[in-house]
Write a protein that holds these residues in place. Structure first.
Motif, PDB file in Angstrom:
ATOM      1  N   ALA A  48       0.759  -1.207  -0.138  1.00  8.68           N
ATOM      2  CA  ALA A  48      -0.109   0.070  -0.144  1.00  8.68           C
ATOM      3  C   ALA A  48       0.808   1.308  -0.139  1.00  8.68           C
ATOM      4  N   TRP A  49       0.584   2.191  -0.682  1.00  4.89           N
ATOM      5  CA  TRP A  49       1.230   3.472  -0.874  1.00  4.89           C
ATOM      6  C   TRP A  49       0.097   4.463  -0.015  1.00  4.89           C
ATOM      7  N   THR A  50       0.520   5.099   0.953  1.00  7.65           N
ATOM      8  CA  THR A  50      -0.346   5.960   1.713  1.00  7.65           C
ATOM      9  C   THR A  50       0.204   7.267   1.929  1.00  7.65           C
ATOM     10  N   THR A  51      -0.691   8.097   2.359  1.00 11.81           N
ATOM     11  CA  THR A  51      -0.223   9.394   3.056  1.00 11.81           C
ATOM     12  C   THR A  51      -0.014   9.040   4.373  1.00 11.81           C
ATOM     13  N   VAL A  52       0.933   9.851   5.232  1.00 11.15           N
ATOM     14  CA  VAL A  52       1.551   9.819   6.439  1.00 11.15           C
ATOM     15  C   VAL A  52       0.644   9.249   7.489  1.00 11.15           C
ATOM     16  N   CYS A 127      -2.122  17.179   5.077  1.00 16.92           N
ATOM     17  CA  CYS A 127      -2.119  18.445   4.253  1.00 16.92           C
ATOM     18  C   CYS A 127      -2.823  17.648   2.813  1.00 16.92           C
ATOM     19  N   ASP A 128      -3.323  18.549   2.044  1.00 16.32           N
ATOM     20  CA  ASP A 128      -4.271  18.006   1.016  1.00 16.32           C
ATOM     21  C   ASP A 128      -3.004  17.776  -0.122  1.00 16.32           C
ATOM     22  N   GLY A 129      -2.030  18.343  -0.109  1.00 14.16           N
ATOM     23  CA  GLY A 129      -0.850  17.968  -1.077  1.00 14.16           C
ATOM     24  C   GLY A 129      -0.600  16.430  -1.456  1.00 14.16           C
TER      25      GLY A 129
END
Length: 401
Positions: A48-52, A127-129
């Protein structure tokens, strides 16, 4: 074997050899991170690639190895590998004003550096980035992106809403991979989280002593409850940190010899090789004794309760959610507890958390006599790094202290 798979394999072998010779907390931590990086190539694990700030304990309990995209950007920058990838993204129109962590992962996906992930899961904070970068990766691979929308307010209604989203995330993982949640593993993950938390609290308490048993880079990019969250490795690493610092404290061994100044580091570390920390340590006896993102902000979880509820409580307690005062109050608390003389904010180019709040950081830390230096720097893109100018500013700051 791909270049990156070979890199993680070689890193594990090299670190294992060093650990056999001499176990240090930092080496053990990096070794475990290398193992996690290698899992994206292991067919026994989902990828899985995720945000933090996604609940990695849930992924772990479903046999999924999570890698948050900022970690990947930091790893590439730290090994002098990031430039071709953010330049690839820029050549396709992505603005240089955006976060280079995210441009790097977009370029890496476009260049096929990583194997295609099984899952893409994002969180609406910090963040939305990161969310937008993940959505772009989803377009590149033709994959759905599951988004967790963390409520702004910490209320019972917010808790119920977030738990509902966690259940939906579990269904998403099952639909996409066929993997199901092992509740026994999830309960174990919560138990491990509590054990690791207690060890890190003790390690951080030891670092409040003068001098600190840790030196500046011991805590770099730590955030143990993210990548290692819920694993046995999290407990082992946390215990080694506690034991190492306890040994140093008991035997009068400082992390930094002749520690004179104690610094608080706000948010991002600079990921590529540079001499700023060495300059601070060697010339001024300045030691980074606490990083904002390493502080334990949550209470122990109730192991008899629903694990999803307990994980959601931790998420809603995060200082980067909600009013800015929550984060500012915690920074002030850290500065006082760790007896800091100053604070460093590398105002990462494209990061609204570190750039947009810079005046607030200064105002609140001034109330406890802790001056702040803002470094206008890109923590991943060396093209925006003027070491000579930054060293001049740091020297002036240290002379003021």
């Amino acid at each position: 074997m791909s270049m990156l798979e070979q890199y993680f394999a070689d890193l594990q072998v090299a670190l294992k050899g060093k650990l056999d010779e001499n176990v240090t907390a930092r080496r053990r931590f990096i070794y475990e991170i290398a193992r996690i990086g290698g899992r994206m190539f292991d067919p026994q694990w989902g990828s899985a690639w995720t945000t933090v700030f996604v609940p990695f304990e849930i992924l772990y309990a479903m046999g999924v190895a999570g890698n948050f995209i900022e970690f990947v950007g930091a790893m590439l920058a730290g090994n002098n590998m990031s430039r071709p990838y953010f330049e690839k993204a820029e050549s396709e129109g992505y603005s240089t004003d955006s976060c280079s962590y995210h441009r790097t992962i977009i370029g890496a996906a476009r260049q096929g550096l990583f194997p295609e992930p099984d899952l893409l899961i994002g969180s609406s904070f910090p963040c939305d980035g990161g969310v937008k970068a993940l959505l772009r990766v989803g377009e590149i691979y033709g994959k759905k992106v599951f988004l967790i929308h963390t409520p702004y307010e910490n209320t019972p209604e917010s808790l119920d809403y977030l738990v509902t989203q966690y259940r939906a995330m579990i269904d998403f993982v099952t639909d996409q991979t066929g993997r199901t949640l092992d509740m026994d593993k999830l309960h174990t993950a919560v138990h491990n989280n509590n054990l690791a938390r207690e060890y890190i609290v003790e390690a951080l308490d030891l670092c409040k002593n003068t001098p600190s048993p840790a030196r500046s880079d011991d805590w770099k990019n730590f955030i143990i409850y993210v990548l290692l969250g819920g694993s046995n490795a999290a407990v082992e690493v946390a215990k080694i940190y506690r034991d190492e610092f306890q040994h140093k404290h008991d035997n009068g061994i400082p992390g930094l010899a002749n520690e004179k100044f104690r610094l608080l580091w706000i948010q991002n570390r600079i990921q590529f090789r540079n001499s700023l920390i060495k300059k601070l340590e060697d010339d001024y006896g300045a030691n980074v004794v606490i990083d904002e993102l390493n502080y334990i902000f949550w209470e122990p979880m109730d192991e008899s309760a629903d694990p999803l509820v307990e994980l959601a409580k931790r998420q809603l307690a995060h200082p980067l959610i909600g009013p800015a005062d929550r984060r500012l109050d915690l920074l002030k608390k850290m500065a006082v507890e760790f007896k800091c003389h100053g604070a460093v904010n590398p105002s990462h180019w494209g990061c609204r958390q570190s750039g947009g709040m810079r005046n607030m950081f200064k105002d609140v830390l001034t109330t406890v006599n802790v001056p702040v230096i803002h470094l206008d720097v890109d923590c991943v893109d060396e093209r925006n790094f003027s070491e000579g100018q930054l060293l001049t500013r740091l020297e002036a700051f240290m002379e003021m202290l």
